[in-house]
Design an enzyme around this catalytic site. Sequence first.
Site, PDB file in Angstrom:
ATOM      1  N   HIS A 135       0.815  -1.221   0.000  1.00  0.00           N
ATOM      2  CA  HIS A 135       0.000   0.000   0.000  1.00  0.00           C
ATOM      3  C   HIS A 135       0.850   1.272   0.000  1.00  0.00           C
ATOM      4  CE1 HIS A 135      -3.511  -2.429   0.612  1.00  0.00           C
ATOM      5  NE2 HIS A 135      -3.094  -2.884   1.777  1.00  0.00           N
ATOM      6  N   HIS A 174      -6.185  -7.254  -0.031  1.00  0.00           N
ATOM      7  CA  HIS A 174      -6.367  -5.827  -0.292  1.00  0.00           C
ATOM      8  C   HIS A 174      -5.721  -5.435  -1.616  1.00  0.00           C
ATOM      9  CE1 HIS A 174      -6.427  -6.181   4.193  1.00  0.00           C
ATOM     10  NE2 HIS A 174      -7.482  -5.385   4.046  1.00  0.00           N
ATOM     11  N   TYR A 305      -3.535 -11.980   9.016  1.00  0.00           N
ATOM     12  CA  TYR A 305      -3.715 -11.580  10.414  1.00  0.00           C
ATOM     13  C   TYR A 305      -4.297 -12.652  11.300  1.00  0.00           C
ATOM     14  CZ  TYR A 305      -2.674  -7.471   7.780  1.00  0.00           C
ATOM     15  OH  TYR A 305      -2.047  -6.601   6.928  1.00  0.00           O
TER      16      TYR A 305
END
Length: 717
Positions: A135, A174, A305
């Site tokens: 990101h 993502h 996660y």
Amino acid sequence: MRTALVYHEEMTAARLLWEDPECEIERPERLTAALERLQQGGLEQRCLQLAAREASEAELGLVHSPEYVSLLRGTQALGTEELRALSGQYDAVYFHPNTFHCARLAVGAALQLVDAVLTGAAHNGLALVRPPGHHSQRAAANGFCVFNNVAIAAKHAQQKHGLQRILIVDWDVHHGQGIQYIFEDDPSVLYFSWHRYEHGCFWPYLQESDADAVGLGQGRGFTVNLPWNQVGMGNADYMAAFLHVLLPVAFEFDPELVLVSAGFDSAVGDPEGQMQATPECFAHLTQLLQVLAGGRVCAVLEGGYHLESLSQSVCMVVKALLGDPAPPLSGSMVPRHSALESIQSVRAAQAPHWTSLQQQGPARLLNPSTCSPEGRRPSVSPGGPGFKAAEAQGSAVPRSLLDQLHLYPTPPARTAAALTAQDAALVLPPDVLRPEGSAPQEETRAWARLHEALAQDTAFIALGKVLHLLNGILDGQVSSGIATTPAAAATLEVAIRHGLSHRAQRVLCVAVGQLDRPPDLASDGRNLWLNIRGKEAAALSMFHVSVPLPGTTGGFLSCILALVLPLAYGFQPDLVLVALGPAHGLQDPQAALLAALLRGPAGGRVLVLVEQRKTQREREHKRGVGEGEAGSRRAGSPMRGWIPGLRDHDLGRRQTPNRLSHPGAQHCDFWGPVSRRFFSRADKFLSSAALTEQSSSEKATSQPGQGLEHPRPERGA
Ligand code: X5A
Ligand code: ZN
């Protein structure tokens, strides 16, 4: 050649210092849990272990602005409140006094991995890093990411190693918008990302994450976004995305290196992704990537996660990189409607840029009714019930008998070769076994009674060797095998029957060329017969499918990706028999690719039978020698030049010679008959799932008038 594992304990030294529900999931235990599991599984010890170094500021400058790097350098001296205030200027970011050090180690780890692979010190590898990178942007931290590890690694591979084409596969859940922005106008880096999108209602809420964002200017078509509009995507959806979007484009792009933004928040149980893909799926995804770029695959950790899901998925990737067979995939292999919609929308958006996407879409080809025996596998129900529930469902999936036996999880990733006397002098790669044995005479004789052709001396001897090899595969002594025989059709029939009577629940046969399905083979769902030959496609029964031998290499690739593999994954065989019969028309690398990709659905248990006939051998011998002289010093990818209709600027790029060295070359850079080249290549593929030497295959494919482009006339025609 080995699998590199790059890590440094100090990457656990940064953590969240205040309350922040959004950021608290990115914690040091992510690394320690994954590493511990690698150790427990005996995997770390099998890798070339490298300690991460810090990236230099010049290396950070390959992607980031000097001001941003200075700002980050300054964070080392800040107090908690100042760090918190600075973090607030970015979206989903926290800083710690050790962040700068950790983030430089994360970049350094990615660079070391790329260096190891591009210098030949390692074949492939994984960098276990944090903070993640995809990101992060030129002058901004974002989504737990500080420096863009993978983007910097790509720039480094171009600048330090002279690479021309790099593929980045971002399987994190993502969208790696940071990577997209850095390369959006750059045709030398192809960026593929799938991501939870939900029509724009999921973080980072960007329009440019949708399928119609394809890149800018010269880079149009080199950004490939696959947005998932529902949660709960599973193994079938991920596999379909690779088979119907990523791999067609990737083969056409022909990368020299594959970088994976390997986030595991796309796996089952993850609180961010809410997806359903099981850890095994990542072994299959990794295997699929290993047929690209000569197997030069560098995976760099991004998200993930759920510690248990993350650790298991990391192990699956490392196992696949090491060459171990992949465990079978659980759940239905039928993609969800929403997944097919997403896949169709990317294909439509990218079709103007990629010839390989200009044919029919997957909806038709994925018709689930073709061969999946009903009720055999319960499908994982959609809706994201969480890891425990999915695990419970997974254990309810009936494992095949073979997998209940000792074969998994520790099968040897080795190939064995059984050769006829004519091929006895063949030089094989060093990791290929050459079993001396044969099946007992009585056993061989009993099977040979089935066919006149097997009574003949050389056929009988070959049959004994094939049966011995098959027993080795079924007993888990070797993973895969390759054998020559002068009577492929009869030997194949024996192999099917022998497999089915010895533990294999289902046997898939992929018969290429003039080979007929044995007429009295039961249609009880235990054998799926796929014949690649002739002119017309036909589903003669649910378990007897015939497709034409494609006339081009692009057609051959589509046939494998869009038809053979979906059928194979749906059927879930315990054993795959690949037979190259008369007039099979395949070039060696094509046959090797077919065999390599069929390891996936069969737990690695693939036996390849090659028809060996004297007249054919002599003809091929002449051809092989001539080609060798022309091509042995050229370098390139096996797929280069295979796909018709490439755009001009691609062709220009493709002329640049590949500067990589090929450490495996001495083992297979020889020029005997075609069958010998085939052996060397197929063995490489089968034993390590990777093609380490490429020059010969390029030449083999660039000769017009042979193989698929112009099929040889069938014998006697
Ligand atoms: C690397 C990564 C996720 C950020 C999520 C913020 N970042 N809500 O997975
Ligand atoms: Zn993520």
